[in-house]
Design a protein around this motif. Structure first.
Motif, short mmCIF file in Angstrom:
data_model
loop_
_atom_site.label_atom_id
_atom_site.label_comp_id
_atom_site.label_asym_id
_atom_site.label_seq_id
_atom_site.Cartn_x
_atom_site.Cartn_y
_atom_site.Cartn_z
N LEU A 199 49.62 -1.56 76.02
CA LEU A 199 48.44 -0.66 76.06
C LEU A 199 48.33 0.11 74.75
O LEU A 199 47.24 0.28 74.19
CB LEU A 199 48.56 0.31 77.25
N TYR A 252 40.10 4.32 78.45
CA TYR A 252 40.35 3.30 79.48
C TYR A 252 40.02 3.85 80.86
O TYR A 252 40.37 4.98 81.21
CB TYR A 252 41.82 2.86 79.42
N GLY A 278 39.39 -1.22 84.09
CA GLY A 278 40.78 -0.80 84.28
C GLY A 278 41.61 -1.68 85.21
O GLY A 278 42.48 -1.18 85.93
N SER A 338 39.98 4.41 84.84
CA SER A 338 40.88 4.39 86.00
C SER A 338 40.19 3.51 87.04
O SER A 338 39.04 3.75 87.39
CB SER A 338 41.07 5.82 86.53
N CYS A 339 40.89 2.48 87.48
CA CYS A 339 40.26 1.45 88.30
C CYS A 339 39.84 1.98 89.68
O CYS A 339 40.67 2.50 90.43
CB CYS A 339 41.25 0.29 88.49
N ASN A 343 46.65 -2.10 87.52
CA ASN A 343 45.47 -1.25 87.33
C ASN A 343 45.81 0.08 86.66
O ASN A 343 46.89 0.64 86.84
CB ASN A 343 44.63 -1.09 88.61
N ILE A 344 44.86 0.52 85.84
CA ILE A 344 44.98 1.80 85.14
C ILE A 344 44.74 2.92 86.13
O ILE A 344 43.85 2.83 86.99
CB ILE A 344 43.93 1.86 84.01
N LEU A 385 49.98 3.97 85.84
CA LEU A 385 49.77 2.52 85.78
C LEU A 385 50.31 1.97 87.09
O LEU A 385 51.39 2.38 87.53
CB LEU A 385 50.59 1.98 84.61
N THR A 412 44.08 7.27 82.00
CA THR A 412 42.72 7.54 81.48
C THR A 412 42.77 8.77 80.57
O THR A 412 42.25 8.77 79.45
CB THR A 412 41.74 7.76 82.64
N SER A 469 39.43 -5.45 79.43
CA SER A 469 39.47 -5.16 80.88
C SER A 469 39.53 -3.67 81.13
O SER A 469 38.86 -3.14 82.02
CB SER A 469 40.72 -5.81 81.52
N CYS A 470 40.30 -2.95 80.30
CA CYS A 470 40.53 -1.52 80.57
C CYS A 470 39.34 -0.67 80.17
O CYS A 470 39.07 0.37 80.79
CB CYS A 470 41.79 -1.05 79.85
#
Ligand SMILES: C=C1C[C@]23C[C@H]1CC[C@H]2[C@]1(C)CCC[C@@](C)(C(=O)O)[C@H]1[C@@H]3C(=O)O
Ligand SMILES: O=C(O)CCC(=O)C(=O)O
Ligand SMILES: [Fe+2]
Length: 371
Positions: free
Chosen positions: A192, A288, A80, A290-291, A275-276, A243, A281, A75-76
């Motif tokens: 993580l 990963y 993210g 950043s969403c 979400n990241i 996070l 990141t 997902s990340c």
């Protein structure tokens, strides 16, 4: 001049709060209207994000931990964002926090203004960020405070007490919420770390960076909106923080940008959204994402979200584990402190989808200037 600024600062907040309360059907306030190129990107699909069961990880089951770590990694790397269930956070406590959140935003404006945001600070009550921005205002009211992991327990309770003893219970409930979210956030840092494969040599590398964390906690209230297609509850952005743990009600509106499309997030009463943020990141050496997310509003009902933004203490030097940098053969981001980054978002740049890239540029230029 200072006096003038203060009164216009408060007027803007009052003006925005009154727009939410007295919105008409014939005129929509320009300052809340977003550009067509944003509004035209409607979201039609549902996001099929991973809903990761944390039970095995939290009970130190090795196999379940590796399974969860792999789902997190997938997902990340992609966007993210994921949701978690069996996270160990009491759902009744979350419902109680939501109740107190709704009660706060129902208060008369005079009460809410008792803790209005001061210039340059994220802490306090704001409406539409009208005191900070002139255009593309978000259709939301917000209450933000800080959670000092190793501060005196009363810091959060004190924030509410300062508004009056009648808010004592609210303060205690938010204090308990913050403590619970902080624990889960640190556990997620461990997951993580495992997912990035750096738990061997750098055991607890990330957890140690968040000793004495000073996180940002926010209650977002998105009033019902008569013209939901003209505005956003929050525009497209990546959280600059590390996070994000978010608990939402069942109204819906959160959207994530994946595969070049905006996709809507399905609310689940027993799940927490994770979400990241930009800071992680950088700490993952860019591995990963950043969403990129936003919030749409609706014409039927208000929406409330409770958000815990994990942040390290302001002066801690942040850098990706050397093991990741060596594996990648390149250090993707300069070392920085969260204090520098937070100040950048409060004084230099309204956080959006480009914040990390612009911050990195700003940092390198200002460091070269001071070199
Ligand atoms: C460090 C922060 C700045 C914001 C609150 C925290 C993490 C998320 C950021 C934010 C929500 C991103 C969208 C724009 C923003 C201005 C907002 O709509 O509130 C951002 C927050 C802020 O600057 O107050
Ligand atoms: O309310 C939500 O669902 C998201 C809010 C958000 O993205 C934020 O406050 O950064
Ligand atoms: Fe966000």
């Amino acid at each position: 001049m200072e006096q003038m600024k203060k009164s216009s600062h408060e007027d803007k907040t009052i003006e925005s709060a009154m727009i939410f309360d007295q919105q008409t059907n014939d005129h929509f306030p320009n300052q809340f209207i977003w550009p067509k190129d944003h509004l035209s990107q409607t979201s039609t699909e549902k996001l099929n994000e991973k809903v990761i069961d944390l039970q095995g990880f939290l009970s130190h089951d090795k196999e379940a931990t590796l399974h969860a770590a792999n789902l997190v990694k997938e997902s990340c790397i992609s966007h993210g964002f994921f949701q978690v269930v069996n996270h160990g956070v009491d759902l009744d406590m979350l419902a109680l926090v939501q109740e107190h959140g709704h009660a706060f935003f129902k208060l008369p404006l005079t009460e809410k203004l008792k803790c209005k945001q001061k210039e340059g600070s994220v802490v306090g009550f704001a409406s539409g960020h009208a005191q900070r921005f002139r255009e593309k205002l978000p259709w939301k009211e917000l209450l933000t405070f800080e959670y000092h992991e190793n501060g005196p327990d009363e810091v959060v309770a004190e924030f509410f007490n300062a508004m009056g003893t009648q808010y004592k219970e609210t303060g205690l409930i938010f204090q308990k919420f913050c403590r619970t979210m902080n624990k889960l956030a640190l556990d997620l840092l461990d997951l993580l770390e495992i997912s990035l494969g750096v738990d061997g040599h750098n055991h607890n590398y990330y957890r140690k960076l968040y000793d004495d964390a000073v996180s940002i906690v926010r209650c977002n209230h998105y009033p019902q909106c008569n013209k939901p297609d003209l505005t956003f509850g929050v525009g497209p952005h990546c959280d600059p923080t590390t996070l994000t743990i978010l608990y939402q009600d069942l109204v819906g509106g959160l959207e994530v940008f994946v595969d070049n499309k905006w996709k809507s997030v399905q609310p689940h009463r027993d799940a927490l959204v994770i979400n990241i943020g930009d800071t992680f990141t950088a700490l993952s050496n860019g591995k990963y994402k950043s969403c990129l997310h936003r919030v749409s509003v609706n014409s039927l009902s208000p929406r409330l979200s409770l958000v815990f933004f994990l942040c390290p203490k302001g002066d801690r030097e942040l850098k990706a584990p050397q093991e990741l940098v060596e594996k990648d053969g390149k250090k993707e981001y300069p070392d920085f402190t969260w204090g520098e980054f937070l100040q950048f978002t409060q004084k230099n740049h309204r956080a959006d989808e480009n914040t990390l890239q612009l911050f990195t540029k700003w940092l390198l230029t200002s460091k070269n200037h001071n070199a």
